[in-house]
Design a protein around this motif. Structure first.
Motif, PDB file in Angstrom:
ATOM      1  N   ALA A 109       0.840  -1.206   0.000  1.00 31.83           N
ATOM      2  CA  ALA A 109       0.000   0.000   0.000  1.00 31.83           C
ATOM      3  C   ALA A 109       0.872   1.253   0.000  1.00 31.83           C
ATOM      4  O   ALA A 109       0.577   2.240  -0.695  1.00 31.83           O
ATOM      5  CB  ALA A 109      -0.927   0.001   1.215  1.00 31.83           C
ATOM      6  N   ALA A 110       1.963   1.218   0.768  1.00 36.07           N
ATOM      7  CA  ALA A 110       2.869   2.372   0.806  1.00 36.07           C
ATOM      8  C   ALA A 110       3.522   2.594  -0.550  1.00 36.07           C
ATOM      9  O   ALA A 110       3.675   3.740  -0.999  1.00 36.07           O
ATOM     10  CB  ALA A 110       3.944   2.150   1.879  1.00 36.07           C
ATOM     11  N   GLN A 111       3.892   1.506  -1.229  1.00 41.16           N
ATOM     12  CA  GLN A 111       4.481   1.630  -2.560  1.00 41.16           C
ATOM     13  C   GLN A 111       3.467   2.196  -3.557  1.00 41.16           C
ATOM     14  O   GLN A 111       3.813   3.014  -4.407  1.00 41.16           O
ATOM     15  CB  GLN A 111       4.962   0.258  -3.036  1.00 41.16           C
ATOM     16  N   ILE A 112       2.212   1.763  -3.449  1.00 39.70           N
ATOM     17  CA  ILE A 112       1.177   2.260  -4.360  1.00 39.70           C
ATOM     18  C   ILE A 112       0.972   3.765  -4.164  1.00 39.70           C
ATOM     19  O   ILE A 112       0.941   4.536  -5.126  1.00 39.70           O
ATOM     20  CB  ILE A 112      -0.144   1.494  -4.141  1.00 39.70           C
ATOM     21  N   VAL A 113       0.853   4.195  -2.908  1.00 39.07           N
ATOM     22  CA  VAL A 113       0.657   5.616  -2.629  1.00 39.07           C
ATOM     23  C   VAL A 113       1.842   6.440  -3.123  1.00 39.07           C
ATOM     24  O   VAL A 113       1.677   7.507  -3.728  1.00 39.07           O
ATOM     25  CB  VAL A 113       0.424   5.845  -1.120  1.00 39.07           C
ATOM     26  N   ALA A 114       3.067   5.914  -2.909  1.00 39.19           N
ATOM     27  CA  ALA A 114       4.258   6.680  -3.283  1.00 39.19           C
ATOM     28  C   ALA A 114       4.540   6.613  -4.779  1.00 39.19           C
ATOM     29  O   ALA A 114       4.730   7.643  -5.428  1.00 39.19           O
ATOM     30  CB  ALA A 114       5.473   6.166  -2.506  1.00 39.19           C
ATOM     31  N   MET A 115       4.577   5.408  -5.344  1.00 44.77           N
ATOM     32  CA  MET A 115       5.005   5.246  -6.728  1.00 44.77           C
ATOM     33  C   MET A 115       3.917   5.614  -7.738  1.00 44.77           C
ATOM     34  O   MET A 115       4.220   5.969  -8.878  1.00 44.77           O
ATOM     35  CB  MET A 115       5.492   3.812  -6.960  1.00 44.77           C
ATOM     36  N   ALA A 116       2.647   5.524  -7.335  1.00 44.30           N
ATOM     37  CA  ALA A 116       1.567   6.023  -8.197  1.00 44.30           C
ATOM     38  C   ALA A 116       1.306   7.501  -7.926  1.00 44.30           C
ATOM     39  O   ALA A 116       0.460   8.110  -8.569  1.00 44.30           O
ATOM     40  CB  ALA A 116       0.291   5.217  -7.986  1.00 44.30           C
ATOM     41  N   ASP A 117       2.043   8.060  -6.962  1.00 46.85           N
ATOM     42  CA  ASP A 117       1.990   9.495  -6.665  1.00 46.85           C
ATOM     43  C   ASP A 117       0.563   9.945  -6.358  1.00 46.85           C
ATOM     44  O   ASP A 117       0.033  10.874  -6.972  1.00 46.85           O
ATOM     45  CB  ASP A 117       2.560  10.296  -7.836  1.00 46.85           C
ATOM     46  N   VAL A 118      -0.072   9.268  -5.397  1.00 48.56           N
ATOM     47  CA  VAL A 118      -1.427   9.641  -4.985  1.00 48.56           C
ATOM     48  C   VAL A 118      -1.315  10.861  -4.071  1.00 48.56           C
ATOM     49  O   VAL A 118      -0.752  10.783  -2.989  1.00 48.56           O
ATOM     50  CB  VAL A 118      -2.126   8.474  -4.268  1.00 48.56           C
ATOM     51  N   PHE A 119      -1.864  11.989  -4.506  1.00 46.22           N
ATOM     52  CA  PHE A 119      -1.626  13.264  -3.839  1.00 46.22           C
ATOM     53  C   PHE A 119      -2.919  13.829  -3.252  1.00 46.22           C
ATOM     54  O   PHE A 119      -4.026  13.444  -3.669  1.00 46.22           O
ATOM     55  CB  PHE A 119      -1.026  14.268  -4.837  1.00 46.22           C
ATOM     56  N   PRO A 120      -2.815  14.754  -2.283  1.00 48.27           N
ATOM     57  CA  PRO A 120      -4.009  15.389  -1.730  1.00 48.27           C
ATOM     58  C   PRO A 120      -4.800  16.098  -2.831  1.00 48.27           C
ATOM     59  O   PRO A 120      -4.244  16.870  -3.608  1.00 48.27           O
ATOM     60  CB  PRO A 120      -3.435  16.396  -0.718  1.00 48.27           C
ATOM     61  N   GLY A 121      -6.095  15.821  -2.892  1.00 49.58           N
ATOM     62  CA  GLY A 121      -6.943  16.432  -3.912  1.00 49.58           C
ATOM     63  C   GLY A 121      -7.105  15.589  -5.164  1.00 49.58           C
ATOM     64  O   GLY A 121      -7.862  15.966  -6.067  1.00 49.58           O
ATOM     65  N   ALA A 122      -6.418  14.445  -5.242  1.00 51.65           N
ATOM     66  CA  ALA A 122      -6.488  13.601  -6.444  1.00 51.65           C
ATOM     67  C   ALA A 122      -7.848  12.914  -6.565  1.00 51.65           C
ATOM     68  O   ALA A 122      -8.506  12.622  -5.562  1.00 51.65           O
ATOM     69  CB  ALA A 122      -5.382  12.555  -6.416  1.00 51.65           C
ATOM     70  N   ARG A 123      -8.234  12.658  -7.818  1.00 51.30           N
ATOM     71  CA  ARG A 123      -9.417  11.834  -8.107  1.00 51.30           C
ATOM     72  C   ARG A 123      -8.906  10.449  -8.463  1.00 51.30           C
ATOM     73  O   ARG A 123      -8.248  10.255  -9.480  1.00 51.30           O
ATOM     74  CB  ARG A 123     -10.238  12.432  -9.240  1.00 51.30           C
ATOM     75  N   VAL A 124      -9.199   9.489  -7.585  1.00 50.22           N
ATOM     76  CA  VAL A 124      -8.645   8.146  -7.701  1.00 50.22           C
ATOM     77  C   VAL A 124      -9.762   7.127  -7.849  1.00 50.22           C
ATOM     78  O   VAL A 124     -10.789   7.210  -7.161  1.00 50.22           O
ATOM     79  CB  VAL A 124      -7.780   7.798  -6.462  1.00 50.22           C
ATOM     80  N   VAL A 125      -9.547   6.162  -8.742  1.00 49.29           N
ATOM     81  CA  VAL A 125     -10.457   5.029  -8.897  1.00 49.29           C
ATOM     82  C   VAL A 125      -9.699   3.757  -8.563  1.00 49.29           C
ATOM     83  O   VAL A 125      -8.569   3.572  -9.015  1.00 49.29           O
ATOM     84  CB  VAL A 125     -11.010   4.946 -10.339  1.00 49.29           C
ATOM     85  N   GLU A 126     -10.297   2.908  -7.748  1.00 48.79           N
ATOM     86  CA  GLU A 126      -9.709   1.592  -7.493  1.00 48.79           C
ATOM     87  C   GLU A 126     -10.733   0.525  -7.841  1.00 48.79           C
ATOM     88  O   GLU A 126     -11.945   0.715  -7.676  1.00 48.79           O
ATOM     89  CB  GLU A 126      -9.248   1.436  -6.038  1.00 48.79           C
TER      90      GLU A 126
END
Length: 289
Positions: A90-107
């Motif tokens: 999960a930490a790698q996904i957040v960091a390497m996919a660059d999930v940032f504050p305000g992002a619109r994310v679909v999982e």
């Protein structure tokens, strides 16, 4: 998502009690509650009003260290319908996919909601997470786990029960995370939903899935060259001068693949690295001979 993460313990807080053998227990504090164990009981009133990091003693004399859950601890102890994504991934996904504050994310592929908890924290109060899950029973478990951690419904989260390809109605999405058996079947739908510059991240368990996912992203034509990797975590034992790696480690859990969405109509530059002879089977090798 205004759930308190600091300050003295209050009724309703989830508290993690750790005994001298490092065995952990999760307790939701109630005004008249009692934590029962074979080592004696601890009234919740002894915790309410005390700061994190306090030590409480059971009626049997055993001491327990009291803290609120870290998210990594919570996701490993939460009730499961499907397997959870480990904190290291999960930490790698957040960091390497660059999930940032305000992002619109679909999982897609919510499972038990572990990754959803991490993604919701990453997008923050201004972001948005839309989660797709085919199975109603998994979705129900995920919803309970997420709401339990955040202390109630999360305004930034929408959970959809349905097939990702058929139900997806989002556009201009910043990040798409696929945790499923056949993510290659969703690449075309993901490409249509992602904004140029957006990131697709796929989590797969086997080398066969990894190969097919990477090749599908390459062949699609809308993505940059995929990046594939795995993460291994090994703890270390440190006791004075006795410093050595632990005998056990969190080894392979899954592979991660990321690629970025290019602008419409753009052809990716040809790869300079030539594949090894036979990498695509005898038929491909003979045709290029």
């Amino acid at each position: 998502m205004g759930f308190r993460r600091h300050g003295p313990f209050q009724a309703g807080d989830q508290v993690q009690l750790t005994d001298p053998k490092n065995k952990r227990h999760t307790v939701t504090l109630k005004e008249d509650g009692v934590f029962h164990t074979h080592k004696g009981g601890i009234p919740h009133s002894e915790l309410i009003g005390r700061p994190e990091g306090s030590v409480v003693r059971s009626s049997g004399g055993t001491q327990y260290l009291a803290f609120r859950h870290l998210l990594s601890d919570y996701t490993l102890s939460m009730p499961r319908g499907a397997a959870v994504i480990y904190p290291k991934d999960a930490a790698q996904i957040v960091a390497m996919a660059d999930v940032f504050p305000g992002a619109r994310v679909v999982e897609a592929g919510v499972g038990s909601g572990a990754l959803s908890c991490f993604l919701l924290r990453a997008v923050g109060t201004e972001g948005r997470l839309i989660s797709y899950e085919r199975r109603q029973d998994f979705a129900d478990i995920a919803a309970k786990n997420v709401e339990k951690f955040y202390g109630g419904p999360v305004d930034q989260w929408r959970l959809v029960v349905g097939d990702f390809v058929e139900a997806l109605d989002e556009s201009d999405v910043d990040r798409i995370i696929l945790d499923m058996l056949a993510p290659w079947e969703c690449v075309d739908a993901a490409a249509k939903a992602l904004t140029p510059g957006g990131v697709i991240c796929c989590y797969v368990a086997t080398t066969t899935q990894l190969s097919r996912t990477v090749e599908t992203l390459r062949e699609h034509g809308s993505f940059t060259e995929p990046h594939a990797w795995e993460t291994l975590v090994r703890d270390w034992h440190v006791e004075g001068l006795a410093v050595r790696p632990d005998h056990r480690m969190v080894g392979h859990t899954g592979f991660l693949v990321t690629a970025r969405r290019m602008a419409d109509g753009v052809t990716p530059p040809p790869r300079r690295r030539r594949p090894a002879k036979g990498a695509y089977g005898e038929e491909s090798t003979s045709s290029t001979a």
